[in-house]
Design a protein around this motif. Structure first.
Motif: not given
Length: 595
Positions: A317, A320-321, A347-348, A351, A355
């Motif tokens: 995670f 991805i962030v 999306w940010c 996520a 997280r």
């Protein structure tokens, strides 16, 4: 009047002539729901078969009796609204004035199949009545009176409604105009015992069917009864004893054992068998404890796997962030379209939320573990003392119960002795020798019971003294714990000095039977544990206590350590036969003198 003229014109119709339109006659009878008949008396429908007979046991009922309700008869739905002339073989029926109100009837009895017919012609016969009313349905019986009325019983209830439709019709026999050959029919419900009896039988049959249906439903939803428990026998006892040793059949066997004990199967002959089965059930406790420990170990391993997997997911995670944040910077952000930027920002956010949720979950697990570790360190010593104190209290209670049972047995023996003394004077001289022997045996048993009672009382006093000592030790240990907590702050200063002295300590430890600091701690804890158990404890009991402090400790390691320290710990055997058990005792005070 017009009505009178119409009646005269109807009366003057010649009845001897044949019908000019048989199709109209058939249509009229079909509208009435009756089997049409020709002028010759032959039925136009070949399958119509009326049955004749006499009805007995039904008293005539006058519709004008007081107390009978007068209500208008219901009009059957298949009957025409306008009544027409009905031609029969021996008579003709003329409809009433349509402007007159319908004839009144009494209240319909339940299951009514019988009608009262009044206003018959004086010259009317049963054959003519049958000819008129058999077209309403199957007639079972006719009972005619001399006073121009009769009772007719039909086969079914709906036929009564068709018969009531003829109420108000004027009947004329043949073409005669004589008063004895004419009359106005009055059809009403009649109350018959046979109809009421058949209706009650039908209702009872329906009630029986309903009860049967409900019973079937209840039996279908009722849970099945448990299997019956076999009766006690030597063969069944051996089978149950073997099942108690099998883990897969233990539940069935223990239920059978419980049922036998509750039934009162235990006696002097079967006491040993039951004791061996109870002993087998007691040995199953160790298997259950080991199984519980294995499950707890599996749960700990599963928790560790879950923590590792969760930490790996959090790392992904984070990556991805980081990708979303790098894409949101000026260098790459300007090259995306508005829709693409919007999607990337959404999306940010998603996520980051996921997280944070997973991170909070992982931190909560770690906090719970830290709190469990701190609570265990503080509560272990207090739990140890509480368990020991509770064990001593339970032993004291057991001794009290044994003391009471011995007293009761002593009273029973005294009563038997008194009874024997009373019977001794009445018995003959030949029986004196046997009674004296019984008296001696009872006195010996009484003396033995008294000695055993004194021993139990002494042991009870010793246990009370030990309980007071344990309570004093508990207070001392609590004060020591408080002193240790105060000294924990000062131990940090001594760490540097202890590091310099580690090398010589290790040399001395290598020469001594204790090879590590962990074994030193184990020796101290075991010595403390055995000090408060002066009668000793089994290796399984010691290891179960140590595994509360550290689940990785095994029985073999502890037993090897205690065998190396022969001046500190000593192994002894206690019990006889099947109850033989190995116990370890603390002998450090004697070993100090010897060394």
């Amino acid at each position: 009047s017009a009505d009178g003229g119409r009646n005269l014109s109807l009366d003057s119709i010649p009845m001897g002539l044949p019908m000019s339109d048989p199709a109209a006659w058939t249509t009229a009878m079909n509208n009435l729901g009756m089997a049409p008949m020709g002028m010759t008396g032959q039925p136009l429908l070949p399958d119509f078969d009326p049955a004749l007979g006499m009805m007995t046991g039904i008293p005539p009922i006058n519709p004008m009796m007081p107390g009978l309700g007068i209500v208008p008869p219901p009009i059957p739905p298949d009957m025409p609204a306008v009544k027409e002339i009905i031609h029969c073989k021996s008579c003709t029926l003329f409809p009433p004035n349509p402007h007159l109100p319908p004839p009144a009837t009494r209240e319909r009895p339940p299951g009514c199949k019988t009608v009262f017919v009044g206003g018959l012609p004086e010259n009317g016969t049963e054959q003519i009545i049958m000819e008129v009313f058999e077209q309403c349905g199957e007639v079972i019986a006719i009972r005619k009176s001399k006073k121009n009325f009769c009772h007719i019983r039909f086969a079914e209830e709906f036929m009564v409604d068709k018969a009531l439709y003829l109420s108000g019709y004027r009947i004329r026999l043949g073409s005669s105009t004589d008063k004895k050959d004419t009359g106005r029919l009055h059809v009403d419900f009649a109350q018959a015992r046979d109809d009421l009896y058949e209706w009650e039988c039908k209702q009872r049959m329906l009630a029986r069917e309903e009860r049967h249906r409900r019973r079937l439903e209840e039996e279908r939803f009722r849970p099945p009864s448990p299997p019956p428990v076999v009766h006690y026998s030597d063969h069944e006892c051996s089978v149950v004893a073997e099942k108690l040793k099998d883990d897969t059949k233990f539940l069935e066997a223990i239920q059978t054992l419980l049922t036998w004990i509750e039934r009162g199967e235990v006696n002097r002959r079967t006491a040993n068998n039951f004791y061996s089965m109870i002993q087998s059930a007691n040995s199953h406790i160790r298997r259950l404890v080991n199984e519980k420990a294995a499950h707890e170990k599996e749960m700990e391993e599963a928790k560790e796997k879950f923590k590792l997997a969760l930490s790996g997911i959090l790392v992904q995670f984070e990556q991805i962030v980081a990708v979303y944040h790098s894409a949101s910077k000026q260098k790459a952000w300007d090259h995306f379209t508005k829709a693409q930027r919007k999607n990337i920002s959404v999306w940010c956010k998603q996520a980051e939320e996921i997280r944070n949720i997973h991170n909070d979950e992982l931190m909560g697990i770690r906090r719970e573990e830290e709190m469990e570790m701190s609570d265990e360190e503080i509560e272990d010593l207090s739990e140890m003392k509480e368990t020991e104190e509770s064990a001593l209290v339970s032993q004291v209670e057991a001794l009290k119960e044994e003391n009471d049972s011995l007293r009761w047995q002593l009273d029973a023996y005294r009563n038997e002795v008194e009874l024997l003394k009373q019977e001794q004077g009445k018995a003959s001289r030949d029986e004196d020798t046997t009674k004296e022997q019984q008296m001696k045996l009872l006195q010996q048993a009484l003396q033995g019971m008294q000695k055993h009672l004194l021993k139990v009382q002494d042991e009870y006093k010793k246990r009370e003294v030990e309980l007071e000592k344990v309570r004093e030790d508990k207070l001392k240990i609590e004060t020591l714990l408080e002193n240790l907590k105060e000294q924990e702050s000062s131990t940090s200063r001594v760490c540097a000095c202890s590091q310099e002295k580690e090398c010589p300590v290790e040399k001395t430890l290598s020469n001594s039977p204790v090879k590590s600091e962990r074994e030193v701690l184990l020796v101290g804890i075991i010595s403390t544990f055995l000090h408060v158990h002066p009668f000793g404890a089994s290796i399984e009991y010691i290891c179960s206590y140590l595994q509360r402090l550290d689940s990785k400790i095994c029985t073999a390691e502890v037993e090897v350590l205690m065998t190396r320290l022969q001046n500190t710990f000593r192994q002894e055997l206690s019990g006889v036969g099947a109850s033989l058990e190995k116990r370890w005792k603390f002998c450090g005070f004697d070993g100090l003198k010897m060394t």
